[in-house]
Write a protein that holds these residues in place. Structure first.
Motif, mmCIF file in Angstrom:
data_model
loop_
_atom_site.group_PDB
_atom_site.id
_atom_site.type_symbol
_atom_site.label_atom_id
_atom_site.label_comp_id
_atom_site.label_asym_id
_atom_site.label_seq_id
_atom_site.Cartn_x
_atom_site.Cartn_y
_atom_site.Cartn_z
ATOM 1 N N GLU A 113 -3.697 10.322 3.294
ATOM 2 C CA GLU A 113 -4.982 9.635 3.384
ATOM 3 C C GLU A 113 -6.141 10.616 3.400
ATOM 4 O O GLU A 113 -7.184 10.372 2.782
ATOM 5 N N PRO B 193 0.259 4.586 -3.308
ATOM 6 C CA PRO B 193 -0.407 3.342 -2.910
ATOM 7 C C PRO B 193 -1.819 3.562 -2.355
ATOM 8 O O PRO B 193 -2.703 2.727 -2.564
ATOM 9 N N ILE B 194 -2.029 4.668 -1.662
ATOM 10 C CA ILE B 194 -3.361 4.977 -1.134
ATOM 11 C C ILE B 194 -4.328 5.237 -2.285
ATOM 12 O O ILE B 194 -5.475 4.767 -2.278
ATOM 13 N N ARG C 154 -4.036 4.085 -5.371
ATOM 14 C CA ARG C 154 -4.264 2.807 -6.052
ATOM 15 C C ARG C 154 -5.278 1.949 -5.296
ATOM 16 O O ARG C 154 -6.116 1.284 -5.903
ATOM 17 N N LYS C 155 -5.194 1.959 -3.980
ATOM 18 C CA LYS C 155 -6.124 1.179 -3.156
ATOM 19 C C LYS C 155 -7.551 1.637 -3.377
ATOM 20 O O LYS C 155 -8.499 0.837 -3.329
ATOM 21 N N ASN C 156 -7.742 2.918 -3.648
ATOM 22 C CA ASN C 156 -9.081 3.483 -3.802
ATOM 23 C C ASN C 156 -9.633 3.401 -5.216
ATOM 24 O O ASN C 156 -10.840 3.243 -5.393
#
Length: 244
Positions: A34, A60-61, A63-65
């Motif tokens: 993160e 996944p982090i 992609r979230k951003n």
């Protein structure tokens, strides 16, 4: 400043950092996925490399951003000594839905071509499928793969969006593409692309620079395998600094 994630395979990352520091390249080691992505998104780093952090935690982090993206490995062609893109190489980056998969491959062709053009290269796309073109009829899976690739080829060649793009479908013959200097190899799906990457880079030891992020944003992030040696982490930072 550039950032490299460090998790397992710490020794190889540390060796890479020592080599980079000797060349005056400032690198920060980051243990938290993160923190690494936050620093990248908020421009605290000029670029970031996954290093040896876990993909299942970091991706996944990311992609979230930044939303949907594809990973494209940058490797050196042993026949031409020039770089080529292999994509997709993320095992879950291509949909199982035929319609969605078709559009996703169009995106990969578009973004890969734009990336190579930004480096002053002329894109030359080779579409891979599950067999030789003469293998139609051997199995339903092979037939579907070859037909999908032929439909993709037909669409791209007739589309104004891809005007003058050199693109061909030679079935499974990846070796022919490389011998003929194709610089974008479009794998059948993310699983086969990941297997090809591992065969090329981790078994045959083709020189590599990690995997760039393909989407509409200019994200200076390079994904690297935890199984890589120090040279791959070193190359990734050098590519961020000199190749973009």
């Amino acid at each position: 400043m550039y950032a490299i994630g460090i998790g397992k395979n710490r020794d190889e990352v540390l060796i890479a950092v020592e080599h980079l520091k000797k060349e005056g390249i400032n690198v920060e080691l980051v243990e938290n996925p993160e923190v690494l992505i936050d620093g990248l998104i908020n421009n605290r780093y000029e670029g970031a490399v996954r290093g040896s952090l876990s993909s299942s935690e970091l991706i996944p982090i990311l992609r979230k951003n930044i939303g949907k993206f594809y990973r494209a490995s940058i490797l050196k062609n042993p026949f031409t000594n020039k770089i080529f893109i292999l994509a997709p190489v993320g095992i879950d980056e291509i949909s199982e839905s035929p319609k969605l998969r078709f559009n996703e491959k169009l995106d990969i062709i578009k973004y890969s071509s734009e990336f190579l053009k930004s480096m002053g290269m002329i894109p030359k796309v080779g579409i891979l499928s599950a067999g030789r073109l003469s293998d139609v009829g051997r199995s339903k899976k092979i037939d579907e793969s070859i037909i999908d690739a032929e439909n993709l080829l037909k669409y791209v060649k007739s589309s104004e969006k891809f005007e003058n793009l050199e693109i061909e479908h030679k079935g499974i013959l990846v070796e022919e593409y490389l011998k003929e200097g194709y610089n974008i190899i479009l794998s059948d799906d993310g699983i086969s692309g990941n297997l090809l990457f591992r065969a090329f880079a981790l078994v045959c030891n083709l020189e590599g620079f990690g995997a760039i992020i393909l989407n509409s944003e200019n994200i200076k992030f390079i994904d690297t395998s935890r199984s890589g040696n120090w040279k791959r982490y070193y190359n990734a930072v050098k590519f961020l600094k000199e190749g973009f």
